[in-house]
Design an enzyme around this catalytic site. Sequence first.
Site, PDB file in Angstrom:
ATOM      1  N   CYS A  48      13.744 -25.950 -11.353  1.00  0.00           N
ATOM      2  CA  CYS A  48      14.405 -26.713 -10.295  1.00  0.00           C
ATOM      3  C   CYS A  48      15.655 -27.387 -10.849  1.00  0.00           C
ATOM      4  CB  CYS A  48      13.437 -27.759  -9.745  1.00  0.00           C
ATOM      5  SG  CYS A  48      14.206 -28.917  -8.593  1.00  0.00           S
TER       6      CYS A  48
ATOM      7  N   CYS B 261      10.231 -26.336  -4.984  1.00  0.00           N
ATOM      8  CA  CYS B 261       9.906 -26.953  -6.271  1.00  0.00           C
ATOM      9  C   CYS B 261       8.551 -27.633  -6.137  1.00  0.00           C
ATOM     10  CB  CYS B 261      10.973 -27.974  -6.673  1.00  0.00           C
ATOM     11  SG  CYS B 261      10.460 -28.957  -8.118  1.00  0.00           S
TER      12      CYS B 261
ATOM     13  N   ARG C 202       0.811  -1.212   0.000  1.00  0.00           N
ATOM     14  CA  ARG C 202       0.000   0.000   0.000  1.00  0.00           C
ATOM     15  C   ARG C 202       0.850   1.270   0.000  1.00  0.00           C
ATOM     16  NH1 ARG C 202      -2.118  -3.783   2.754  1.00  0.00           N
ATOM     17  NH2 ARG C 202      -4.210  -4.520   2.264  1.00  0.00           N
TER      18      ARG C 202
ATOM     19  N   ILE D 215       6.556 -11.733   5.077  1.00  0.00           N
ATOM     20  CA  ILE D 215       7.203 -12.864   4.407  1.00  0.00           C
ATOM     21  C   ILE D 215       8.702 -12.638   4.295  1.00  0.00           C
ATOM     22  CG2 ILE D 215       5.133 -13.467   3.078  1.00  0.00           C
ATOM     23  CD1 ILE D 215       6.388 -11.986   0.677  1.00  0.00           C
TER      24      ILE D 215
ATOM     25  N   HIS E  56       1.642 -15.971   5.937  1.00  0.00           N
ATOM     26  CA  HIS E  56       1.744 -15.798   4.485  1.00  0.00           C
ATOM     27  C   HIS E  56       3.014 -16.410   3.914  1.00  0.00           C
ATOM     28  CE1 HIS E  56      -1.107 -12.041   4.858  1.00  0.00           C
ATOM     29  NE2 HIS E  56      -1.738 -13.192   4.976  1.00  0.00           N
TER      30      HIS E  56
ATOM     31  N   ASN F 116       0.637   1.028  15.901  1.00  0.00           N
ATOM     32  CA  ASN F 116       0.603   1.172  14.440  1.00  0.00           C
ATOM     33  C   ASN F 116       0.602   2.651  14.087  1.00  0.00           C
ATOM     34  OD1 ASN F 116       0.398  -0.159  11.819  1.00  0.00           O
ATOM     35  ND2 ASN F 116      -1.600   0.835  11.654  1.00  0.00           N
TER      36      ASN F 116
HETATM   37 ZN   LIG Z   1      12.356 -30.303  -8.331  1.00  0.00          ZN
END
Ligand SMILES: [Zn+2]
Length: 246
Positions: free
Chosen positions: A154, A130, A38, A106, A122, A220
């Site tokens: 991967c 993978c 935001r 995260i 999250h 906050n």
């Molecule tokens: Zn893989």
Amino acid sequence: MSTSRPYDALRGFIASARQMVAFTGAGISAESGIPTYRGDDGLWNKYDPARFANIDNFFSDPEYYWSFFKEVRYPAISQAVPNRAHTALAQLEQKGALKAVITQNIDGLQQAAGSQKVLELHGNTRRIICLQCRQHQTMEAVHQRLATELPPKCPACGGTLKPDVVFFGEALPMDVMKDALAASQTCDLFLVVGSSLVVQPAAGLPLVANRNGARVVIINRDSTPLDRIADLVFHEPASEVLSAVV
Ligand SMILES: [Zn+2]
């Protein structure tokens, strides 16, 4: 150290709490230089959150996500260091006062500060998984390959790589949400740190705590929809409030 009355009240709440949990959001990491969806940070304007954070778009246009990761996400996360608010929460856990941190972030900064019990609602963008063989890789390893491989595959099986985060359009991890709900139901002090409390269902957790008799403290920058049920509200930077009271 501030000796104002709200700070004293918060110190008192923390000292008398037996089961304290903290709930952190983008506001705590904004002080470490991680922009929010935001926010109006220039770098992020180049990429549209409705696209890079959407799961359908991730599968239909993976180059878009990985370009965003390469140019914006990775530099922001890899350069960020925990601030005094992250450190204060880790110290509270080490003292035995804080039982868990529930986070919407995260970025892994709680763990980088030393927190052990972190419920990541999250996911964590530092882990890349993978989808075929489920092998994990670090974001550093994947980022290195982005110079020549976009989208990256991967290295073990050639499968699709995905950051271990919850995209728009995906459900929250049920086991983590269950633990977060239980922690909210059983705590006696629920500390909101840097969340505007608008992203459901996580934003309902302070209400759960409140209905089960816990004190709710909200730190906050801006006002939140739950300020009215809180026992204490601080519209100040979390690093200042927490470093003053811990
Ligand atoms: Zn893989």
